[in-house]
Each structure stands twice: as C-alpha cells, then as structure tokens.
Write a protein that holds these residues in place. Structure first.
Motif, PDB file in Angstrom:
ATOM      1  N   PHE A  31     -13.003  12.558   8.606  1.00 49.15           N
ATOM      2  CA  PHE A  31     -12.335  11.276   8.370  1.00 49.15           C
ATOM      3  C   PHE A  31     -11.002  11.291   9.098  1.00 49.15           C
ATOM      4  O   PHE A  31     -10.174  12.180   8.895  1.00 49.15           O
ATOM      5  N   TYR A  32     -10.814  10.301   9.968  1.00 51.08           N
ATOM      6  CA  TYR A  32      -9.584  10.196  10.745  1.00 51.08           C
ATOM      7  C   TYR A  32      -8.740   9.070  10.165  1.00 51.08           C
ATOM      8  O   TYR A  32      -9.058   7.891  10.303  1.00 51.08           O
ATOM      9  N   PRO A  33      -7.618   9.414   9.487  1.00 50.13           N
ATOM     10  CA  PRO A  33      -6.764   8.378   8.891  1.00 50.13           C
ATOM     11  C   PRO A  33      -5.956   7.651   9.960  1.00 50.13           C
ATOM     12  O   PRO A  33      -5.467   8.258  10.907  1.00 50.13           O
ATOM     13  N   GLU A  34      -5.837   6.337   9.801  1.00 45.28           N
ATOM     14  CA  GLU A  34      -5.067   5.538  10.755  1.00 45.28           C
ATOM     15  C   GLU A  34      -3.864   4.859  10.090  1.00 45.28           C
ATOM     16  O   GLU A  34      -2.738   5.012  10.554  1.00 45.28           O
ATOM     17  N   ASP A  35      -4.093   4.119   9.021  1.00 45.16           N
ATOM     18  CA  ASP A  35      -2.998   3.419   8.334  1.00 45.16           C
ATOM     19  C   ASP A  35      -3.114   3.622   6.834  1.00 45.16           C
ATOM     20  O   ASP A  35      -4.214   3.515   6.272  1.00 45.16           O
ATOM     21  N   LYS A  36      -1.989   3.898   6.206  1.00 46.42           N
ATOM     22  CA  LYS A  36      -1.955   3.941   4.752  1.00 46.42           C
ATOM     23  C   LYS A  36      -1.593   2.550   4.256  1.00 46.42           C
ATOM     24  O   LYS A  36      -0.545   2.005   4.622  1.00 46.42           O
ATOM     25  N   MET A  37      -2.445   1.978   3.431  1.00 44.62           N
ATOM     26  CA  MET A  37      -2.274   0.570   3.070  1.00 44.62           C
ATOM     27  C   MET A  37      -2.639   0.316   1.614  1.00 44.62           C
ATOM     28  O   MET A  37      -3.244   1.150   0.937  1.00 44.62           O
ATOM     29  N   LYS A  38      -2.279  -0.856   1.201  1.00 45.64           N
ATOM     30  CA  LYS A  38      -2.628  -1.319  -0.141  1.00 45.64           C
ATOM     31  C   LYS A  38      -3.916  -2.136  -0.057  1.00 45.64           C
ATOM     32  O   LYS A  38      -4.092  -2.954   0.837  1.00 45.64           O
ATOM     33  N   TYR A  39      -4.809  -1.887  -0.999  1.00 45.47           N
ATOM     34  CA  TYR A  39      -6.013  -2.694  -1.104  1.00 45.47           C
ATOM     35  C   TYR A  39      -6.408  -2.769  -2.578  1.00 45.47           C
ATOM     36  O   TYR A  39      -5.811  -2.117  -3.445  1.00 45.47           O
ATOM     37  N   HIS A  40      -7.441  -3.545  -2.859  1.00 44.19           N
ATOM     38  CA  HIS A  40      -7.805  -3.832  -4.244  1.00 44.19           C
ATOM     39  C   HIS A  40      -9.249  -3.441  -4.536  1.00 44.19           C
ATOM     40  O   HIS A  40     -10.118  -3.513  -3.670  1.00 44.19           O
ATOM     41  N   HIS A  41      -9.461  -3.048  -5.781  1.00 43.63           N
ATOM     42  CA  HIS A  41     -10.799  -2.882  -6.325  1.00 43.63           C
ATOM     43  C   HIS A  41     -11.044  -4.013  -7.316  1.00 43.63           C
ATOM     44  O   HIS A  41     -10.283  -4.192  -8.260  1.00 43.63           O
ATOM     45  N   ILE A  42     -12.084  -4.790  -7.068  1.00 43.75           N
ATOM     46  CA  ILE A  42     -12.454  -5.868  -7.978  1.00 43.75           C
ATOM     47  C   ILE A  42     -13.594  -5.375  -8.846  1.00 43.75           C
ATOM     48  O   ILE A  42     -14.694  -5.079  -8.342  1.00 43.75           O
ATOM     49  N   ILE A  43     -13.349  -5.290 -10.144  1.00 42.97           N
ATOM     50  CA  ILE A  43     -14.340  -4.725 -11.056  1.00 42.97           C
ATOM     51  C   ILE A  43     -15.387  -5.754 -11.428  1.00 42.97           C
ATOM     52  O   ILE A  43     -16.585  -5.491 -11.454  1.00 42.97           O
ATOM     53  N   GLY A  44     -14.959  -6.976 -11.695  1.00 42.03           N
ATOM     54  CA  GLY A  44     -15.891  -8.031 -12.079  1.00 42.03           C
ATOM     55  C   GLY A  44     -16.223  -7.980 -13.552  1.00 42.03           C
ATOM     56  O   GLY A  44     -15.758  -7.114 -14.312  1.00 42.03           O
ATOM     57  N   GLY A  45     -17.046  -8.933 -13.988  1.00 43.70           N
ATOM     58  CA  GLY A  45     -17.443  -8.976 -15.389  1.00 43.70           C
ATOM     59  C   GLY A  45     -16.307  -9.304 -16.323  1.00 43.70           C
ATOM     60  O   GLY A  45     -16.318  -8.928 -17.504  1.00 43.70           O
ATOM     61  N   GLY A  46     -15.262  -9.964 -15.811  1.00 43.46           N
ATOM     62  CA  GLY A  46     -14.130 -10.317 -16.648  1.00 43.46           C
ATOM     63  C   GLY A  46     -13.143  -9.189 -16.869  1.00 43.46           C
ATOM     64  O   GLY A  46     -12.178  -9.330 -17.620  1.00 43.46           O
ATOM     65  N   ALA A  47     -13.380  -8.044 -16.174  1.00 40.36           N
ATOM     66  CA  ALA A  47     -12.511  -6.884 -16.378  1.00 40.36           C
ATOM     67  C   ALA A  47     -11.352  -6.843 -15.389  1.00 40.36           C
ATOM     68  O   ALA A  47     -10.551  -5.924 -15.426  1.00 40.36           O
ATOM     69  N   GLY A  48     -11.272  -7.831 -14.503  1.00 45.19           N
ATOM     70  CA  GLY A  48     -10.171  -7.847 -13.540  1.00 45.19           C
ATOM     71  C   GLY A  48     -10.348  -6.802 -12.469  1.00 45.19           C
ATOM     72  O   GLY A  48     -11.438  -6.561 -11.986  1.00 45.19           O
ATOM     73  N   GLY A  49      -9.269  -6.131 -12.110  1.00 41.57           N
ATOM     74  CA  GLY A  49      -9.322  -5.114 -11.070  1.00 41.57           C
ATOM     75  C   GLY A  49      -8.018  -4.355 -11.006  1.00 41.57           C
ATOM     76  O   GLY A  49      -7.174  -4.451 -11.902  1.00 41.57           O
ATOM     77  N   PHE A  50      -7.831  -3.588  -9.934  1.00 47.45           N
ATOM     78  CA  PHE A  50      -6.604  -2.821  -9.769  1.00 47.45           C
ATOM     79  C   PHE A  50      -6.394  -2.579  -8.284  1.00 47.45           C
ATOM     80  O   PHE A  50      -7.315  -2.727  -7.469  1.00 47.45           O
ATOM     81  N   SER A  51      -5.170  -2.219  -7.918  1.00 51.47           N
ATOM     82  CA  SER A  51      -4.841  -1.971  -6.513  1.00 51.47           C
ATOM     83  C   SER A  51      -4.428  -0.520  -6.329  1.00 51.47           C
ATOM     84  O   SER A  51      -3.963   0.143  -7.265  1.00 51.47           O
ATOM     85  N   VAL A  52      -4.615  -0.022  -5.115  1.00 51.80           N
ATOM     86  CA  VAL A  52      -4.248   1.351  -4.785  1.00 51.80           C
ATOM     87  C   VAL A  52      -3.655   1.375  -3.384  1.00 51.80           C
ATOM     88  O   VAL A  52      -3.843   0.448  -2.589  1.00 51.80           O
ATOM     89  N   TYR A  53      -2.923   2.447  -3.083  1.00 49.81           N
ATOM     90  CA  TYR A  53      -2.492   2.750  -1.717  1.00 49.81           C
ATOM     91  C   TYR A  53      -3.293   3.961  -1.251  1.00 49.81           C
ATOM     92  O   TYR A  53      -3.385   4.975  -1.950  1.00 49.81           O
ATOM     93  N   ASN A  54      -3.884   3.849  -0.076  1.00 48.53           N
ATOM     94  CA  ASN A  54      -4.705   4.938   0.427  1.00 48.53           C
ATOM     95  C   ASN A  54      -4.827   4.799   1.943  1.00 48.53           C
ATOM     96  O   ASN A  54      -4.510   3.755   2.507  1.00 48.53           O
ATOM     97  N   TRP A  55      -5.304   5.857   2.570  1.00 46.68           N
ATOM     98  CA  TRP A  55      -5.469   5.836   4.014  1.00 46.68           C
ATOM     99  C   TRP A  55      -6.784   5.141   4.382  1.00 46.68           C
ATOM    100  O   TRP A  55      -7.837   5.429   3.816  1.00 46.68           O
ATOM    101  N   ARG A  56      -6.695   4.240   5.353  1.00 49.22           N
ATOM    102  CA  ARG A  56      -7.878   3.646   5.952  1.00 49.22           C
ATOM    103  C   ARG A  56      -7.993   4.144   7.389  1.00 49.22           C
ATOM    104  O   ARG A  56      -6.979   4.267   8.084  1.00 49.22           O
ATOM    105  N   GLY A  57      -9.222   4.417   7.814  1.00 55.47           N
ATOM    106  CA  GLY A  57      -9.391   4.931   9.167  1.00 55.47           C
ATOM    107  C   GLY A  57     -10.837   4.886   9.610  1.00 55.47           C
ATOM    108  O   GLY A  57     -11.580   3.963   9.265  1.00 55.47           O
ATOM    109  N   GLN A  58     -11.247   5.903  10.348  1.00 61.10           N
ATOM    110  CA  GLN A  58     -12.597   5.978  10.872  1.00 61.10           C
ATOM    111  C   GLN A  58     -13.323   7.171  10.255  1.00 61.10           C
ATOM    112  O   GLN A  58     -12.765   8.264  10.150  1.00 61.10           O
ATOM    113  N   GLY A  59     -14.568   6.926   9.854  1.00 62.24           N
ATOM    114  CA  GLY A  59     -15.398   8.001   9.329  1.00 62.24           C
ATOM    115  C   GLY A  59     -16.452   8.381  10.350  1.00 62.24           C
ATOM    116  O   GLY A  59     -17.018   7.513  11.028  1.00 62.24           O
TER     117      GLY A  59
END
Length: 356
Positions: free
Chosen positions: A251-279
């Motif tokens: 895994f080659y990291p390129e940018d560390k960014m904020k993104y969201h996990h949408i859980i669904g079913g009325g449970a909402g979601g949450f956000s995280v900071y993590n590396w996005r890149g190429q696998g």
C-alpha cells in the motif's frame, strides 16, 4: 451604490475562496513526498485499457441503473456443455425493471449467444438443458441452454379445469416429487383464491399440474426452481475479509485525509483521518501471477478483527468510504472474472499466443 455593490461582491468572493481553501486544508492534512517503489510502477488498474503481453482484460458486462432491490445486478452460474451463463440486470428505466439479459460463455471464455427475457411476461428458471418460463396464466419452455433453440414448447397441463379430487392431486404430487427428473412449485392468488402449480419433467416433456387451494400457501426455497441454480459469482458482493486468493502486496500512501463511514439503518456514521493511496494486489489467473493496482484506496486495521486489513475506496477528501472487495471467480477452464463494483464485470484471459 453600484460601486458599493461591486465591492461587496468582491469581498464575498474572497470570503468564499478562503472558506473553500481552509476547508480543503482541513480535509487533507498531510502528503507523502516519498516516491513510489519502482517495482510497482508498471502495475495497472483492471479496466478496458489494461495492456499486457500475457493477459487480455475485457469488460464483459455493465449495467447503467441499479437499485437496493438488485444489489447484485450481474451474476454467473454454471450450465450444460461446460459453459457458464452470465445474467445481467437489464433495467434502464421503469418499463424494463427486473428484465434480464443472459449470455452464454463457452469453455474458452467467449460469448457465443445471448437472449433477453422480460420479467413482465414470464419468470425464468434455468434447469440444465432447459429454460422454463412460468407465469400465473401459462408457461412454456425452450432448449436454449443446450443448443440455442428458442422455439417455445408448450407445457402439458393437467387438471386445468380444477375438478380433480384433492386426494388425486396430492397422490400425483407425491409421485412427481418421488420420480420426476426435475420438478418445482409456485403459488399465486387471484381474487382471494390461491393456486399451486407443480412443474415437472417426465416422459421427455415438461408438464404442469394445477391445484386449487383452500387458502394462502407459501412455497419454500427447497420446493422452488431456485434450487437447481447455484451462482458462482456476483457483482456488488461486499466483505471486510480479503478473499483468500488475493494478496495485498503493498500500500502506497499519498494523502492523509478526512473521510466518513456511513453506517445506515438510522445509526448515523462517523469520520476518521487516514491515509489514502494506491493498493497493489496479486492473484492467480490460469496458473500465472496477475498483478493490478487500485487507486483511491484506504486500508484500516482494527483490534476487533485481529488487525486484519479492511479495504475501502474514497473518491474525494471528505467523502464517504465504500467497501472494496477484490472479488474474483477463477474458472477451471483457465480464465477469470473480476468485479470492482456492482455495475461492472471484467473477464481476464491468457492471450492466445501464450496458449499456443
């Protein structure tokens, strides 16, 4: 007054620009300045542009519209003559909802024939040599899976006037279940009256036994025609466990960014900071290593699953994460299918000169 309006507009534009700039900076908080290892630089995405001296990659099915009612709009199941049938959700508008296209794929991975089926007319059961078309009113069958013949053959219908005694119908049903080569049932209601239909193959013909019921009845999966079919691969399959036949090489990291996990079913979601890149991944096609890359990938490892990697794709900073499942089906005939999402399916084969 006009001058003040112009100055006000300029100030507003500057303010919006600063807001967008600052927001973007908050979404991406770090960047990897280290170059990609050269040994991975030649790996490509699996798409129609994949270029290789060994492998041929081709888009074999694509759907335009999907719905929650059809999370797996492309499916593959075995058929007669060593061939596979690819079933593709043909929905492009409300009128074609639940219609299907079927493609025959021979032992070499070549599409040899196709047929369209309108769900508004009939439901279709694939049973070895036959396609059996059923509806509340009537039915027929063809031998398209066997020989491409689309001639509609009528069913031999029994008890159409519904005058047989229940004991006679039940006795014949038991005999059908015991001795018929193929049989399945369905039920339907009309003006609060329910009917059961038993389709069966005997004496070289498909037949249909009618029965009027006292009330509502449900046909189980064990009695339906679905038991004659087993999907070996479906698009849109999700899973947090990486398939055993696929390996994440790097895994080659390129940018560390904020993104969201949408859980669904009325449970909402949450956000995280993590590396996005190429696998960069590896699997096996026809006995040879097949390597490929996946862009916009994030890898998460959590204690609850033993720190095994969970894979997602994130299209843009601040966006929602989509589960990525590097799903393949490897045919014993030496070619493979790959589905990166619910809408697409690719076939991967050895180039002919590699087989010679």
């Amino acid at each position: 007054m006009k001058k003040m309006w112009i100055w006000g507009s300029v100030v507003l534009l500057i303010a919006v620009g600063f807001y967008v700039f600052l927001s973007s900076k908050k979404l991406i908080i770090d960047h990897n300045s280290q170059p990609l290892d050269v040994k991975y630089s030649d790996l490509q995405e699996i798409n129609g542009d994949y270029n290789s001296d060994i492998f041929e990659v081709r888009l074999i099915a694509e759907v335009e519209v999907t719905s929650s009612a059809s999370p797996n709009p492309i499916r593959i199941f075995p058929s007669v003559n060593g061939q596979l049938i690819l079933e593709c959700d043909a929905k492009v508008d409300d009128e074609t909802s639940f219609d299907y296209r079927y493609y025959k794929i021979d032992r070499t991975g070549v599409v040899t024939d196709s047929i369209y089926s309108s769900y508004s007319d009939y439901q279709v059961q694939f049973i070895d040599d036959f396609m059996v078309y059923t509806s509340d009113k009537d039915g027929h069958y063809t031998t398209w899976p066997l020989n491409g013949d689309t001639t509609k053959r009528r069913l031999v219908e029994l008890n159409t006037d519904l005058i047989w005694a229940d004991e006679k119908v039940e006795a014949m049903t038991r005999e059908i279940n015991k001795s018929a080569k193929y049989w399945f049932s369905s039920s339907f209601g009309n003006d609060s009256v329910w009917y059961r239909k038993t389709y069966f193959y005997a004496d070289g013909k498909w037949k249909l036994l009618w029965q009027k019921l006292l009330g509502y009845t449900n046909v189980s999966d064990e009695e339906s025609g679905n038991r004659y079919r087993k999907d070996v691969f479906r698009s849109g399959e999700v899973g947090f466990e990486m398939p055993k036949d696929v390996r994440l090489l790097y895994f080659y990291p390129e940018d560390k960014m904020k993104y969201h996990h949408i859980i669904g079913g009325g449970a909402g979601g949450f956000s995280v900071y993590n590396w996005r890149g190429q696998g960069f991944f590896e699997t096996n096609v026809a006995g040879k290593n097949f390597r490929f890359k996946v862009p916009r990938l994030v890898v998460e490892k959590e204690k609850y699953n033993g720190f095994r990697p969970s894979l997602y794709t994130v299209s843009e900073a601040g966006g929602s994460a989509e589960i990525y499942n590097p799903a393949f089906y490897h045919s014993p005939n030496g070619f493979s299918f790959y589905s990166p999402n619910s809408q697409q399916m690719f076939i991967i084969k050895m180039k002919r000169r590699q087989l010679d």
